[in-house]
Design a protein around this motif. Structure first.
Motif, mmCIF file in Angstrom:
data_model
loop_
_atom_site.group_PDB
_atom_site.id
_atom_site.type_symbol
_atom_site.label_atom_id
_atom_site.label_comp_id
_atom_site.label_asym_id
_atom_site.label_seq_id
_atom_site.Cartn_x
_atom_site.Cartn_y
_atom_site.Cartn_z
ATOM 1 N N PHE A 101 0.849 -1.194 0.000
ATOM 2 C CA PHE A 101 0.000 0.000 0.000
ATOM 3 C C PHE A 101 0.884 1.244 0.000
ATOM 4 O O PHE A 101 1.947 1.273 0.639
ATOM 5 N N ALA A 102 0.435 2.273 -0.705
ATOM 6 C CA ALA A 102 1.154 3.543 -0.763
ATOM 7 C C ALA A 102 0.455 4.562 0.130
ATOM 8 O O ALA A 102 -0.762 4.727 0.061
ATOM 9 N N LEU A 103 1.216 5.202 0.990
ATOM 10 C CA LEU A 103 0.672 6.227 1.880
ATOM 11 C C LEU A 103 0.349 7.471 1.057
ATOM 12 O O LEU A 103 1.174 7.964 0.300
ATOM 13 N N ARG A 104 -0.867 7.973 1.215
ATOM 14 C CA ARG A 104 -1.234 9.217 0.560
ATOM 15 C C ARG A 104 -0.655 10.376 1.346
ATOM 16 O O ARG A 104 -0.936 10.542 2.528
ATOM 17 N N LEU A 105 0.163 11.182 0.666
ATOM 18 C CA LEU A 105 0.803 12.315 1.322
ATOM 19 C C LEU A 105 -0.036 13.574 1.131
ATOM 20 O O LEU A 105 -0.840 13.678 0.205
ATOM 21 N N THR A 106 0.181 14.528 2.008
ATOM 22 C CA THR A 106 -0.557 15.797 1.880
ATOM 23 C C THR A 106 -0.070 16.515 0.637
ATOM 24 O O THR A 106 1.044 16.274 0.146
ATOM 25 N N PRO A 107 -0.875 17.418 0.063
ATOM 26 C CA PRO A 107 -0.454 18.144 -1.148
ATOM 27 C C PRO A 107 0.901 18.816 -0.994
ATOM 28 O O PRO A 107 1.682 18.902 -1.931
#
Length: 297
Positions: A288-294
């Protein structure tokens, strides 16, 4: 019940009979650690270069540590509780004093983070050697300090990679949350390093990848004589390295195992990257890939 021990100005701890607190355990060094009174009511614990290390609240001691009320000290199988205004119980001892220090490995559960610099070979070829050394020194010092601020321990630096871990001290998944927070902060700091590097060397990238996994590892001293190293080893460590190696292939900055995703809190969101073969594992591993903040992308 453990017997309370009154602290003196100097309390030496070790396997040798000349210590104030004798630990009859083969995993303790003859002169293992010392507690010093720095000021009235202020005590400092220092490991004396022991073979198997000293833990405080589950973390390996890497420098002098100012003791706080309730701190749990581990030396081999011995457990010592520091009580500032009460008593400090001695460990329960059952072994006769051995002649030599044996290698001791303790099993711990926790989260493991591996990060390395993407394209470091190309980077080192384009920069003067002195600039490469300075860049690495600053980066690993900055990254290591941040990991420790988040209650983690830097196990070692291997080339352009850093290995860190968070022991699981409570059942609330704090180690997973702290490792994820560390990964986010590492990505943010790498972006700032990129900006600084670009000002001097336009077009030269500074990117990192992070892999996170959780599981059981063995913590202890390995190797022989002068090459002996205190480190964490085990399948969970190998998997963390394998996960990080997929960052470049999958084009994502932070990848985690399914065990991390399941233990992560609601503040973290992930993209399913599917199952991938991991070298040395018979079964594929779901990544799984961590969604980073913009601001981090």
């Amino acid at each position: 019940m453990p017997t309370p021990i009154s602290l003196a100005a100097v309390l030496s701890i070790g396997r040798g009979a000349d210590n104030a607190l004798v630990i009859k355990d083969s995993s303790a060094s003859r002169h293992h650690a010392v507690i010093l009174e720095r000021a009235p009511g202020e005590y400092q614990l220092t490991d004396l270069g022991s073979r198997n290390g000293t833990l405080v609240n589950g973390r390996r001691l890497v420098g002098p540590h100012a003791l706080s009320n309730g701190d749990a000290i581990e030396i081999g199988e011995a457990r010592i509780r520091f009580a500032l205004f009460g008593e400090m119980p001695s460990p329960q001892l059952a072994l006769d004093e051995p002649d030599a220090t044996s290698t001791f490995h303790r099993q711990i559960q926790g989260s493991i983070l591996v990060t390395d610099i993407r394209g470091f070979t190309s980077l080192s070829e384009k920069l003067p050697a002195a600039d490469v050394a300075q860049l690495l020194g600053r980066w690993f010092s900055d990254a290591g300090r941040m990991v420790e601020e988040l209650n983690g321990t830097v196990d070692k630096v291997i080339g352009d990679a850093l290995l860190a871990y968070w022991p699981r001290l409570r059942p609330d998944g704090h180690d997973v949350a702290e490792a994820i927070t560390a990964a986010r902060e590492l990505i943010d700091r790498a972006a700032r390093y990129q900006q600084t590097l670009s000002e001097r060397y336009p077009g030269l990238p500074f990117r990192i990848g992070c892999g996170i996994h959780c599981g059981t590892v063995a913590m202890g001293s390995i190797g022989r004589h002068a090459a002996r190293d205190f480190t964490i080893i085990g399948d969970a460590v190998n998997i963390a390295f394998r996960i990080e190696s997929l960052c470049k292939i999958l084009g994502r900055e932070v990848l985690v195992s399914e065990s991390i995703r399941l233990a992560a809190g609601p503040d973290s969101e992930f993209d399913d990257m599917g199952a991938h073969e991991i070298r040395g594992k018979a079964e594929s591993l779901r990544i799984f890939a961590l969604r980073l903040t913009p601001a981090s992308t």
